[in-house]
Write an enzyme that holds these catalytic residues in place. Structure first.
Site, short mmCIF file in Angstrom:
data_model
loop_
_atom_site.label_atom_id
_atom_site.label_comp_id
_atom_site.label_asym_id
_atom_site.label_seq_id
_atom_site.Cartn_x
_atom_site.Cartn_y
_atom_site.Cartn_z
N THR A 14 0.82 -1.22 0.00
CA THR A 14 0.00 0.00 0.00
C THR A 14 0.85 1.26 0.00
O THR A 14 0.49 2.27 -0.62
CB THR A 14 -0.94 -0.01 1.23
OG1 THR A 14 -1.80 -1.15 1.11
CG2 THR A 14 -1.79 1.24 1.32
N SER A 58 1.78 -7.55 -0.84
CA SER A 58 2.61 -8.44 0.00
C SER A 58 2.09 -9.87 0.06
O SER A 58 2.82 -10.78 0.41
CB SER A 58 2.79 -7.86 1.40
OG SER A 58 1.59 -7.90 2.13
N THR A 90 1.59 -4.40 4.23
CA THR A 90 1.46 -4.74 5.65
C THR A 90 0.77 -6.08 5.87
O THR A 90 0.84 -6.63 6.97
CB THR A 90 0.65 -3.65 6.39
OG1 THR A 90 -0.63 -3.54 5.78
CG2 THR A 90 1.36 -2.31 6.35
N ASP A 91 0.11 -6.60 4.83
CA ASP A 91 -0.68 -7.82 5.04
C ASP A 91 0.16 -9.00 5.54
O ASP A 91 -0.33 -9.84 6.29
CB ASP A 91 -1.39 -8.23 3.74
CG ASP A 91 -2.62 -7.35 3.48
OD1 ASP A 91 -2.94 -6.50 4.32
OD2 ASP A 91 -3.25 -7.54 2.42
N1 GLU Z 1 -3.11 -3.33 3.50
C1 GLU Z 1 -2.06 -3.88 2.73
C2 GLU Z 1 -0.85 -2.94 2.81
O1 GLU Z 1 -0.85 -2.25 3.76
C3 GLU Z 1 -2.53 -4.27 1.38
C4 GLU Z 1 -1.55 -4.68 0.37
C5 GLU Z 1 -0.30 -5.43 0.76
O2 GLU Z 1 -0.17 -5.98 1.84
O3 GLU Z 1 0.58 -5.44 -0.08
O4 GLU Z 1 0.07 -2.84 2.10
#
Ligand code: GLU
Length: 326
Positions: A14, A58, A90-91
């Site tokens: 993200t 991710s 963050t995932d």
């Molecule tokens: N909420 C996730 C992020 O913060 C979505 C996408 C990911 O993990 O790449 O990045």
């Protein structure tokens, strides 16, 4: 003044996302160089090397990719970087942090960060998180703390941190233990001593498969019964409560644990598994007797990363030691 050298890599997530056209969902398109341009203050703190190693959500990172990112980070330390920062989605941050932490053999810090709001969203948290992560990576007090996650002004040790909210800006916490530190008026302040760490050798093989299943009420045993036949080399179960499963699962686990390592963690999201409290069939005492290992404070996902790495360096027989150390 000779500024310290800092290395930053972008993997996607993200923090690197924006929509190509109005109304379309966000996708990773923003390079490490562009991310860096969002934190101009950094040029007063460090000489920065930046690289875009990937532009992936991710969920689509994998262990082989992480090994190549690790080798890039190792090279940066050899080249004189005092710390390394990696930005990513963050995932899966709690898993990648654990993965890197088991293999990070340097006094210098490796800091992971990301964002909960994409780059063009009002109040985007990416630039603040990146600058905080760089401050933590540059801090002398961060040495010998291994891999840490910096999000929303908090510093979390890799072995404890979990994503505990799907969309909130305050998405990360270290259940039971709390954050290792925080940034107070841009100054890095640790409130806990470094977590215990044992660094593993690099995996010599990467084709091993570790399955992860979660116990649920009235669940059938179909998947569980087929784990060995499907060729899995290890199994992690997110058990009920303090690490429990049903009688029918316990019977199948007994057979599986004779052939491959089985770890039982708790699916609750916080706290440790038990060792010597419950004697019913499917309780932790019964599962230990049947050959399973209890994960302690490790969540199922972190236990799976550990088991994959241990199998990869032929140390799965020492699993009990690594779980106890936690
Ligand atoms: N909420 C996730 C992020 O913060 C979505 C996408 C990911 O993990 O790449 O990045």
């Amino acid at each position: 003044m000779d500024l310290p050298k800092l290395a930053i890599a972008a993997l996607g997530g993200t923090v690197s996302m924006q929509a190509r056209n109005a109304g379309e969902g966000v996708i990773p398109t923003i390079s490490g160089e562009t991310l860096l341009a969002s934190v101009p203050e950094l040029t007063t703190l460090a000489r920065v090397t930046v690289e875009t190693l990937g532009l992936l959500p991710s969920a689509s990172l994998d262990f082989d990719f992480l090994l190549s990112a690790l080798s890039w980070a190792n090279f940066q330390i050899k080249q004189g970087a005092v710390g390394v920062v990696i930005t990513q989605g963050t995932d899966t941050l709690e898993e990648t942090a654990t993965f890197f932490d088991h293999l990070w053999d340097h006094e210098e810090p490796l800091i992971l960060t990301g964002a909960m709001r994409s780059a063009a969203q009002p109040g985007a948290d990416g630039p603040a998180n990146l600058l905080d992560a760089c401050r933590v990576a540059l801090a002398e007090d961060s040495r010998l703390r291994g891999v840490q996650v910096v999000m929303n002004g908090q510093i979390h040790p890799a072995c404890r941190v979990r994503k505990t909210d799907s969309l909130a800006v305050q998405a990360f916490s270290s259940p039971v233990f709390g954050p290792a530190g925080m940034l107070v008026e841009n100054v890095v302040r640790y409130v806990r001593p470094p977590a215990h760490r044992t660094v593993l050798p690099l995996p010599q093989q990467t084709t091993q498969k570790v399955a992860m299943l979660e116990a649920s009420l009235s669940a059938d045993t179909l998947l569980l019964e087929n784990i060995l036949e499907l060729g899995y080399d290890g199994l992690v179960i997110g058990g009920f409560g303090a690490g429990h499963v049903s009688e029918s699962w316990a019977e199948v686990i007994k057979h599986i644990a004779k052939k491959i390592p089985v770890i039982i963690a708790t699916r609750t999201g916080s706290g440790s598994t038990a060792q010597s409290s419950y004697g019913f069939i499917g309780g932790e005492m019964d599962l230990i007797r049947k050959g399973a290992s209890m994960a302690g404070f490790l969540c199922p996902r972190k236990a799976r990363v550990l088991l994959w790495l241990l199998i990869g360096c032929q140390r799965e027989d020492e699993l009990a030691r690594y779980l106890l150390e936690d």
